[in-house]
Scaffold this motif. Structure first.
Motif, mmCIF file in Angstrom:
data_model
loop_
_atom_site.group_PDB
_atom_site.id
_atom_site.type_symbol
_atom_site.label_atom_id
_atom_site.label_comp_id
_atom_site.label_asym_id
_atom_site.label_seq_id
_atom_site.Cartn_x
_atom_site.Cartn_y
_atom_site.Cartn_z
ATOM 1 N N VAL A 159 0.779 -1.297 -0.005
ATOM 2 C CA VAL A 159 -0.019 -0.073 0.056
ATOM 3 C C VAL A 159 0.742 1.199 0.041
ATOM 4 C CG1 VAL A 159 -2.021 -1.188 1.039
ATOM 5 C CG2 VAL A 159 -0.305 0.131 2.489
ATOM 6 N N ARG A 160 2.211 1.023 0.716
ATOM 7 C CA ARG A 160 2.963 2.434 0.486
ATOM 8 C C ARG A 160 3.635 2.476 -0.670
ATOM 9 N NH1 ARG A 160 5.381 0.487 6.293
ATOM 10 N NH2 ARG A 160 4.022 1.639 7.721
ATOM 11 N N ALA A 161 3.840 1.174 -1.541
ATOM 12 C CA ALA A 161 4.427 1.460 -2.864
ATOM 13 C C ALA A 161 3.349 2.152 -3.705
ATOM 14 C CB ALA A 161 4.691 0.381 -3.230
ATOM 15 N N SER A 162 1.984 2.042 -3.316
ATOM 16 C CA SER A 162 1.038 2.486 -4.193
ATOM 17 C C SER A 162 0.629 3.884 -3.885
ATOM 18 C CB SER A 162 -0.187 1.549 -4.431
ATOM 19 O OG SER A 162 -0.661 1.732 -3.087
ATOM 20 N N GLY A 163 1.311 4.382 -2.940
ATOM 21 C CA GLY A 163 1.212 5.976 -2.698
ATOM 22 C C GLY A 163 0.383 6.122 -1.532
ATOM 23 N N HIS A 164 0.141 5.055 -0.475
ATOM 24 C CA HIS A 164 -0.966 5.244 0.525
ATOM 25 C C HIS A 164 0.122 5.253 1.759
ATOM 26 C CE1 HIS A 164 -4.536 4.756 -1.887
ATOM 27 N NE2 HIS A 164 -3.887 3.649 -2.360
ATOM 28 N N GLY B 67 -3.658 -12.009 -4.345
ATOM 29 C CA GLY B 67 -2.312 -11.167 -5.222
ATOM 30 C C GLY B 67 -2.540 -9.813 -4.916
ATOM 31 N N LEU B 68 -1.326 -9.114 -4.444
ATOM 32 C CA LEU B 68 -1.330 -7.662 -4.228
ATOM 33 C C LEU B 68 -1.800 -6.812 -5.180
ATOM 34 C CD1 LEU B 68 2.169 -7.800 -2.241
ATOM 35 C CD2 LEU B 68 0.223 -7.769 -1.284
ATOM 36 N N ALA B 69 -1.784 -6.901 -6.410
ATOM 37 C CA ALA B 69 -2.067 -6.174 -7.450
ATOM 38 C C ALA B 69 -3.702 -6.197 -7.123
ATOM 39 C CB ALA B 69 -1.722 -6.614 -8.935
ATOM 40 N N VAL B 70 -4.371 -7.395 -7.277
ATOM 41 C CA VAL B 70 -5.687 -7.532 -7.246
ATOM 42 C C VAL B 70 -6.363 -6.674 -5.912
ATOM 43 C CG1 VAL B 70 -7.866 -8.941 -6.857
ATOM 44 C CG2 VAL B 70 -5.957 -9.581 -8.213
ATOM 45 N N LEU B 71 -5.551 -6.835 -4.694
ATOM 46 C CA LEU B 71 -6.021 -5.929 -3.437
ATOM 47 C C LEU B 71 -5.914 -4.497 -3.824
ATOM 48 C CD1 LEU B 71 -6.440 -5.823 -0.289
ATOM 49 C CD2 LEU B 71 -3.936 -6.012 -0.081
ATOM 50 N N LEU B 72 -4.900 -3.984 -4.329
ATOM 51 C CA LEU B 72 -4.677 -2.607 -4.709
ATOM 52 C C LEU B 72 -6.039 -2.080 -5.528
ATOM 53 C CD1 LEU B 72 -1.064 -2.218 -5.132
ATOM 54 C CD2 LEU B 72 -2.382 -1.682 -2.989
ATOM 55 N N ALA B 73 -6.141 -2.870 -6.676
ATOM 56 C CA ALA B 73 -7.289 -2.471 -7.278
ATOM 57 C C ALA B 73 -8.814 -2.480 -6.314
ATOM 58 C CB ALA B 73 -7.374 -3.636 -8.311
ATOM 59 N N ARG B 74 -8.934 -3.522 -5.523
ATOM 60 C CA ARG B 74 -10.122 -3.643 -4.618
ATOM 61 C C ARG B 74 -10.129 -2.203 -3.922
ATOM 62 N NH1 ARG B 74 -12.208 -8.804 -5.508
ATOM 63 N NH2 ARG B 74 -14.041 -8.382 -4.249
ATOM 64 N N ILE B 75 -8.948 -2.149 -3.249
ATOM 65 C CA ILE B 75 -9.011 -0.876 -2.438
ATOM 66 C C ILE B 75 -9.322 0.273 -3.079
ATOM 67 C CG2 ILE B 75 -7.466 0.762 -1.263
ATOM 68 C CD1 ILE B 75 -5.583 -1.728 -0.315
ATOM 69 N N ASP B 76 -8.985 0.498 -4.376
ATOM 70 C CA ASP B 76 -9.292 1.550 -4.967
ATOM 71 C C ASP B 76 -10.686 1.646 -5.518
ATOM 72 O OD1 ASP B 76 -6.602 2.373 -5.136
ATOM 73 O OD2 ASP B 76 -6.276 1.930 -7.135
ATOM 74 N N ALA B 77 -11.364 0.705 -5.680
ATOM 75 C CA ALA B 77 -12.656 0.375 -5.975
ATOM 76 C C ALA B 77 -13.524 0.892 -4.742
ATOM 77 C CB ALA B 77 -12.997 -0.804 -6.523
ATOM 78 N N VAL B 78 -13.266 0.268 -3.868
ATOM 79 C CA VAL B 78 -13.964 0.650 -2.485
ATOM 80 C C VAL B 78 -13.894 2.199 -2.301
ATOM 81 C CG1 VAL B 78 -14.123 0.257 0.015
ATOM 82 C CG2 VAL B 78 -13.770 -1.644 -1.484
ATOM 83 N N ALA B 79 -12.561 2.612 -2.338
ATOM 84 C CA ALA B 79 -12.384 3.775 -2.158
ATOM 85 C C ALA B 79 -13.483 5.049 -3.078
ATOM 86 C CB ALA B 79 -10.997 4.405 -2.105
ATOM 87 N N ARG B 80 -13.414 4.460 -4.088
ATOM 88 C CA ARG B 80 -14.395 5.226 -4.948
ATOM 89 C C ARG B 80 -15.830 5.264 -4.575
ATOM 90 N NH1 ARG B 80 -10.927 2.862 -9.193
ATOM 91 N NH2 ARG B 80 -12.508 1.259 -9.519
ATOM 92 N N ARG B 81 -16.155 4.260 -4.198
ATOM 93 C CA ARG B 81 -17.634 4.123 -4.019
ATOM 94 C C ARG B 81 -18.133 4.542 -2.579
ATOM 95 N NH1 ARG B 81 -16.588 -1.711 -4.505
ATOM 96 N NH2 ARG B 81 -17.153 -2.820 -2.565
ATOM 97 N N ALA B 82 -17.050 4.355 -1.782
ATOM 98 C CA ALA B 82 -17.603 4.482 -0.531
ATOM 99 C C ALA B 82 -16.702 5.640 0.551
ATOM 100 C CB ALA B 82 -17.322 2.919 0.359
ATOM 101 N N PHE B 83 -15.818 6.162 -0.022
ATOM 102 C CA PHE B 83 -15.034 7.049 0.677
ATOM 103 C C PHE B 83 -15.689 8.171 1.227
ATOM 104 C CE2 PHE B 83 -10.863 8.493 1.893
ATOM 105 C CZ PHE B 83 -10.886 9.729 2.159
ATOM 106 N N VAL B 84 -15.586 8.403 2.769
ATOM 107 C CA VAL B 84 -16.421 9.091 3.484
ATOM 108 C C VAL B 84 -15.754 10.664 3.663
ATOM 109 C CG1 VAL B 84 -17.501 9.654 5.751
ATOM 110 C CG2 VAL B 84 -17.198 7.318 4.643
#
Length: 221
Positions: free
Chosen positions: A20-25, A101-118
């Protein structure tokens, strides 16, 4: 985005944090459910393992949902249908089965953030009918008259006004005003609530939803 990783396995936690740090978080790791409950304020999203050493992860999820709307993704080796259904019904935004897979995890993090970020913070004024709250000046006015509120009464009123028309649970109030939803300060809440109602002097404005919490209704003109 600040992610909290709730994982007791050091190797897994390190891999998640690095990804997650490598992806900028930013990443904060805790290994116990009780630590997640105490430190959730700093998290904009939570990655939650279910096999924790002190509390069952589903119980942690249930308690987190009483006090935070931050997106929660479950990462667990439990792949039975019952666990998945319970996790989603208790409020998880996604349920991922290990290993993933970490790539899949990061994609799911981005998807959840797009639809549910508060959206958080940044509110400077609240208006609920004739009730006006100036957050920066910490002043509240009802029909133009300033209310002589204590610090805790003001914080309580601002919290209820920010969710006007919706129920705010006792746990959310305790967590926001005292920093821990699960400490024995319920009596203090009752005292401040009584004082706030007396100063508002508007019957029915703060509604007690029995067994759940309280709701601020728009006062009449």
């Amino acid at each position: 985005m600040q992610l909290m990783i709730v994982e007791d396995d050091d190797a897994v936690a390190t891999a998640l944090a690095d990804a997650v740090r490598a992806s900028g978080h930013d990443a904060l790791r805790v290994s116990r459910g009780s630590d997640a409950l105490l430190q959730h304020h700093s998290a904009q999203m939570i990655l939650l393992d279910l096999g924790l050493p002190d509390l069952d992860g589903l119980e942690v999820l249930r308690k987190l949902r009483l006090v935070t709307n931050a997106p929660i993704i479950i990462l667990s080796a439990r792949n039975d249908e019952r666990s998945v259904v319970r996790g989603l019904r208790l409020g998880a935004d996604d349920y991922l089965i290990k290993p993933i897979g970490l790539a899949v995890l990061l994609a799911r993090i981005d998807a959840v953030a797009r639809r549910a970020f508060v959206q958080t913070q940044g509110v400077s004024d609240l208006q609920v009918g004739p009730l006006h709250i100036d957050i920066e000046k910490r002043a509240a006015f009802l029909q133009g008259h300033e209310l002589a509120l204590t610090a805790k009464e003001f914080d309580l009123l601002a919290l209820l006004a920010n969710h006007a028309g919706s129920v705010v649970t006792r746990e959310q109030i305790l967590d926001s005003l005292w920093g821990d939803a699960f400490v024995a300060v319920s009596r203090s809440l009752d005292v401040h609530l009584t004082g706030l109602r007396a100063k508002l002097n508007t019957p029915g404005m703060i509604v007690n939803v029995r067994g759940v919490g309280y709701r601020l209704e728009t006062p009449g003109p």
